[in-house]
Design a protein around this motif. Structure first.
Motif, PDB file in Angstrom:
ATOM      1  N   TYR A   1       0.828  -1.191   0.000  1.00  8.59           N
ATOM      2  CA  TYR A   1       0.000   0.000   0.000  1.00  8.59           C
ATOM      3  C   TYR A   1       0.865   1.244   0.000  1.00  8.59           C
ATOM      4  O   TYR A   1       2.008   1.228   0.411  1.00  8.59           O
ATOM      5  CB  TYR A   1      -0.932  -0.003   1.223  1.00  8.59           C
ATOM      6  N   ASN A   2       0.309   2.326  -0.457  1.00  7.89           N
ATOM      7  CA  ASN A   2       0.990   3.605  -0.501  1.00  7.89           C
ATOM      8  C   ASN A   2       1.388   4.005   0.922  1.00  7.89           C
ATOM      9  O   ASN A   2       0.547   4.195   1.775  1.00  7.89           O
ATOM     10  CB  ASN A   2       0.037   4.638  -1.110  1.00  7.89           C
ATOM     11  N   ASP A   3       2.699   4.130   1.161  1.00 10.44           N
ATOM     12  CA  ASP A   3       3.179   4.433   2.499  1.00 10.44           C
ATOM     13  C   ASP A   3       2.767   5.817   2.979  1.00 10.44           C
ATOM     14  O   ASP A   3       2.751   6.076   4.178  1.00 10.44           O
ATOM     15  CB  ASP A   3       4.709   4.321   2.564  1.00 10.44           C
ATOM     16  N   SER A   4       2.441   6.725   2.087  1.00  5.60           N
ATOM     17  CA  SER A   4       2.133   8.083   2.511  1.00  5.60           C
ATOM     18  C   SER A   4       0.683   8.255   2.950  1.00  5.60           C
ATOM     19  O   SER A   4       0.328   9.279   3.488  1.00  5.60           O
ATOM     20  CB  SER A   4       2.450   9.066   1.391  1.00  5.60           C
ATOM     21  N   MET A   5      -0.162   7.257   2.717  1.00  5.91           N
ATOM     22  CA  MET A   5      -1.573   7.421   3.024  1.00  5.91           C
ATOM     23  C   MET A   5      -2.051   6.357   4.000  1.00  5.91           C
ATOM     24  O   MET A   5      -1.909   5.172   3.747  1.00  5.91           O
ATOM     25  CB  MET A   5      -2.395   7.332   1.740  1.00  5.91           C
ATOM     26  N   LEU A   6      -2.579   6.777   5.120  1.00 12.48           N
ATOM     27  CA  LEU A   6      -3.125   5.836   6.091  1.00 12.48           C
ATOM     28  C   LEU A   6      -4.591   5.551   5.844  1.00 12.48           C
ATOM     29  O   LEU A   6      -5.142   4.628   6.403  1.00 12.48           O
ATOM     30  CB  LEU A   6      -2.956   6.378   7.514  1.00 12.48           C
ATOM     31  N   GLY A   7      -5.236   6.346   5.051  1.00 11.80           N
ATOM     32  CA  GLY A   7      -6.654   6.174   4.778  1.00 11.80           C
ATOM     33  C   GLY A   7      -7.365   7.496   4.928  1.00 11.80           C
ATOM     34  O   GLY A   7      -6.767   8.516   5.233  1.00 11.80           O
ATOM     35  N   GLU A   8      -8.633   7.447   4.701  1.00  8.78           N
ATOM     36  CA  GLU A   8      -9.471   8.637   4.803  1.00  8.78           C
ATOM     37  C   GLU A   8     -10.434   8.450   5.962  1.00  8.78           C
ATOM     38  O   GLU A   8     -10.819   7.337   6.278  1.00  8.78           O
ATOM     39  CB  GLU A   8     -10.258   8.821   3.502  1.00  8.78           C
ATOM     40  N   PRO A   9     -10.866   9.555   6.557  1.00 12.36           N
ATOM     41  CA  PRO A   9     -11.906   9.435   7.584  1.00 12.36           C
ATOM     42  C   PRO A   9     -13.187   8.881   6.970  1.00 12.36           C
ATOM     43  O   PRO A   9     -13.411   9.001   5.764  1.00 12.36           O
ATOM     44  CB  PRO A   9     -12.116  10.868   8.065  1.00 12.36           C
ATOM     45  N   PHE A  10     -14.028   8.307   7.782  1.00 11.21           N
ATOM     46  CA  PHE A  10     -15.313   7.789   7.339  1.00 11.21           C
ATOM     47  C   PHE A  10     -16.108   8.912   6.675  1.00 11.21           C
ATOM     48  O   PHE A  10     -16.184  10.027   7.190  1.00 11.21           O
ATOM     49  CB  PHE A  10     -16.083   7.224   8.536  1.00 11.21           C
ATOM     50  N   ASP A  11     -16.704   8.618   5.518  1.00 16.11           N
ATOM     51  CA  ASP A  11     -17.497   9.594   4.777  1.00 16.11           C
ATOM     52  C   ASP A  11     -18.947   9.108   4.749  1.00 16.11           C
ATOM     53  O   ASP A  11     -19.280   8.180   4.016  1.00 16.11           O
ATOM     54  CB  ASP A  11     -16.954   9.735   3.356  1.00 16.11           C
ATOM     55  N   PRO A  12     -19.836   9.725   5.542  1.00 12.75           N
ATOM     56  CA  PRO A  12     -21.216   9.241   5.599  1.00 12.75           C
ATOM     57  C   PRO A  12     -21.982   9.398   4.287  1.00 12.75           C
ATOM     58  O   PRO A  12     -23.003   8.746   4.099  1.00 12.75           O
ATOM     59  CB  PRO A  12     -21.851  10.089   6.712  1.00 12.75           C
ATOM     60  N   SER A  13     -21.476  10.217   3.368  1.00 15.72           N
ATOM     61  CA  SER A  13     -22.169  10.366   2.086  1.00 15.72           C
ATOM     62  C   SER A  13     -21.693   9.338   1.054  1.00 15.72           C
ATOM     63  O   SER A  13     -22.289   9.210  -0.008  1.00 15.72           O
ATOM     64  CB  SER A  13     -21.989  11.783   1.539  1.00 15.72           C
ATOM     65  N   ALA A  14     -20.627   8.603   1.364  1.00 13.96           N
ATOM     66  CA  ALA A  14     -20.121   7.572   0.450  1.00 13.96           C
ATOM     67  C   ALA A  14     -20.735   6.214   0.823  1.00 13.96           C
ATOM     68  O   ALA A  14     -21.337   6.043   1.881  1.00 13.96           O
ATOM     69  CB  ALA A  14     -18.598   7.500   0.537  1.00 13.96           C
ATOM     70  N   GLU A  15     -20.569   5.250  -0.070  1.00 15.45           N
ATOM     71  CA  GLU A  15     -21.102   3.910   0.168  1.00 15.45           C
ATOM     72  C   GLU A  15     -20.411   3.255   1.356  1.00 15.45           C
ATOM     73  O   GLU A  15     -19.189   3.341   1.514  1.00 15.45           O
ATOM     74  CB  GLU A  15     -20.907   3.052  -1.082  1.00 15.45           C
ATOM     75  N   PHE A  16     -21.204   2.594   2.209  1.00 19.59           N
ATOM     76  CA  PHE A  16     -20.656   1.836   3.341  1.00 19.59           C
ATOM     77  C   PHE A  16     -21.627   0.727   3.688  1.00 19.59           C
ATOM     78  O   PHE A  16     -22.752   0.702   3.218  1.00 19.59           O
ATOM     79  CB  PHE A  16     -20.383   2.744   4.557  1.00 19.59           C
ATOM     80  N   SER A  17     -21.171  -0.212   4.503  1.00 22.67           N
ATOM     81  CA  SER A  17     -22.037  -1.312   4.921  1.00 22.67           C
ATOM     82  C   SER A  17     -22.018  -1.420   6.441  1.00 22.67           C
ATOM     83  O   SER A  17     -21.069  -0.989   7.100  1.00 22.67           O
ATOM     84  CB  SER A  17     -21.581  -2.632   4.292  1.00 22.67           C
ATOM     85  N   ILE A  18     -23.092  -1.991   6.983  1.00 28.71           N
ATOM     86  CA  ILE A  18     -23.200  -2.227   8.423  1.00 28.71           C
ATOM     87  C   ILE A  18     -23.579  -3.688   8.614  1.00 28.71           C
ATOM     88  O   ILE A  18     -24.557  -4.160   8.041  1.00 28.71           O
ATOM     89  CB  ILE A  18     -24.273  -1.333   9.074  1.00 28.71           C
ATOM     90  N   GLN A  19     -22.785  -4.404   9.406  1.00 32.75           N
ATOM     91  CA  GLN A  19     -23.100  -5.788   9.752  1.00 32.75           C
ATOM     92  C   GLN A  19     -23.390  -5.836  11.239  1.00 32.75           C
ATOM     93  O   GLN A  19     -22.639  -5.281  12.045  1.00 32.75           O
ATOM     94  CB  GLN A  19     -21.941  -6.717   9.430  1.00 32.75           C
ATOM     95  N   GLU A  20     -24.464  -6.504  11.610  1.00 38.53           N
ATOM     96  CA  GLU A  20     -24.835  -6.635  13.018  1.00 38.53           C
ATOM     97  C   GLU A  20     -24.231  -7.916  13.572  1.00 38.53           C
ATOM     98  O   GLU A  20     -24.418  -8.986  13.031  1.00 38.53           O
ATOM     99  CB  GLU A  20     -26.355  -6.680  13.168  1.00 38.53           C
ATOM    100  N   ARG A  21     -23.461  -7.770  14.620  1.00 40.35           N
ATOM    101  CA  ARG A  21     -22.933  -8.907  15.376  1.00 40.35           C
ATOM    102  C   ARG A  21     -23.150  -8.549  16.831  1.00 40.35           C
ATOM    103  O   ARG A  21     -24.244  -8.170  17.203  1.00 40.35           O
ATOM    104  CB  ARG A  21     -21.465  -9.113  15.057  1.00 40.35           C
ATOM    105  N   CYS A  22     -22.124  -8.669  17.650  1.00 41.49           N
ATOM    106  CA  CYS A  22     -22.249  -8.208  19.036  1.00 41.49           C
ATOM    107  C   CYS A  22     -22.511  -6.719  19.063  1.00 41.49           C
ATOM    108  O   CYS A  22     -23.297  -6.221  19.833  1.00 41.49           O
ATOM    109  CB  CYS A  22     -20.978  -8.525  19.822  1.00 41.49           C
ATOM    110  N   LYS A  23     -21.824  -6.006  18.212  1.00 45.46           N
ATOM    111  CA  LYS A  23     -22.003  -4.564  18.046  1.00 45.46           C
ATOM    112  C   LYS A  23     -22.065  -4.318  16.545  1.00 45.46           C
ATOM    113  O   LYS A  23     -21.532  -5.096  15.766  1.00 45.46           O
ATOM    114  CB  LYS A  23     -20.816  -3.799  18.631  1.00 45.46           C
ATOM    115  N   PRO A  24     -22.685  -3.230  16.137  1.00 49.92           N
ATOM    116  CA  PRO A  24     -22.680  -2.943  14.701  1.00 49.92           C
ATOM    117  C   PRO A  24     -21.251  -2.711  14.200  1.00 49.92           C
ATOM    118  O   PRO A  24     -20.453  -2.077  14.873  1.00 49.92           O
ATOM    119  CB  PRO A  24     -23.495  -1.662  14.586  1.00 49.92           C
ATOM    120  N   HIS A  25     -20.924  -3.279  13.059  1.00 45.49           N
ATOM    121  CA  HIS A  25     -19.606  -3.099  12.441  1.00 45.49           C
ATOM    122  C   HIS A  25     -19.799  -2.348  11.129  1.00 45.49           C
ATOM    123  O   HIS A  25     -20.433  -2.860  10.220  1.00 45.49           O
ATOM    124  CB  HIS A  25     -18.946  -4.461  12.186  1.00 45.49           C
TER     125      HIS A  25
END
Length: 145
Positions: free
Chosen positions: A7-31
């Motif tokens: 992976y690109n060493d200069s980028m750790l990732g982006e903060p969560f973007d609520p307007s972009a696509e995401f998924s939620i899985q229910e287990r013990c806690k929502p993931h």
């Protein structure tokens, strides 16, 4: 044999973007999951919650569901029933039991083996193992109380 993906060493990732696509899985806690987003992970040791406590919590969930009008709830099927609840009732259910669990975990039950520096080092080494290959590791803490 393919070389491991890096992976690109200069980028750790982006903060969560609520307007972009995401998924939620229910287990013990929502993931919540989103491609490219920074992730926070919590590990707990197996002895941090004794089996008798987990059994009691399952019975308490079943009792709660019975009082909420679901007499069919058992210690074997409470998860599927809780998942099918109307959203407001589901939120109440999750909030009540999440708070109970977090308070119990904060009391530090079990052997607390991560207090031993050599054991904490094993965890740290494991986290570093695939850094730059499968993921880019940012900051982390091995916490003990």
């Amino acid at each position: 044999m393919e070389s491991p993906r890096t992976y690109n060493d200069s980028m750790l990732g982006e903060p969560f973007d609520p307007s972009a696509e995401f998924s939620i899985q229910e287990r013990c806690k929502p993931h919540w999951s989103q491609a490219g987003a920074i992730v926070f992970i919590t590990f707990r040791l197996a002895d941090s919650i004794p089996a008798v406590v987990i059994d009691r919590w399952d019975r308490e969930r079943v009792d709660w569901l019975h009082r909420a009008g679901h007499p069919e709830a058992t210690t074997l099927n409470w998860k599927s029933i809780a998942h099918s609840l109307e959203q407001k009732l589901k939120d109440t259910f999750q909030r009540q039991f999440r708070q109970t669990h977090e308070r119990f975990l904060d009391d530090c039950h079990g052997a607390c083996v991560l207090k031993r520096p050599e054991i904490a080092r094993i965890v740290a080494d494991a986290l570093h193992h695939f850094d730059g290959i499968r993921y880019r590791l940012g900051d982390f803490v091995v916490m003990v109380k």
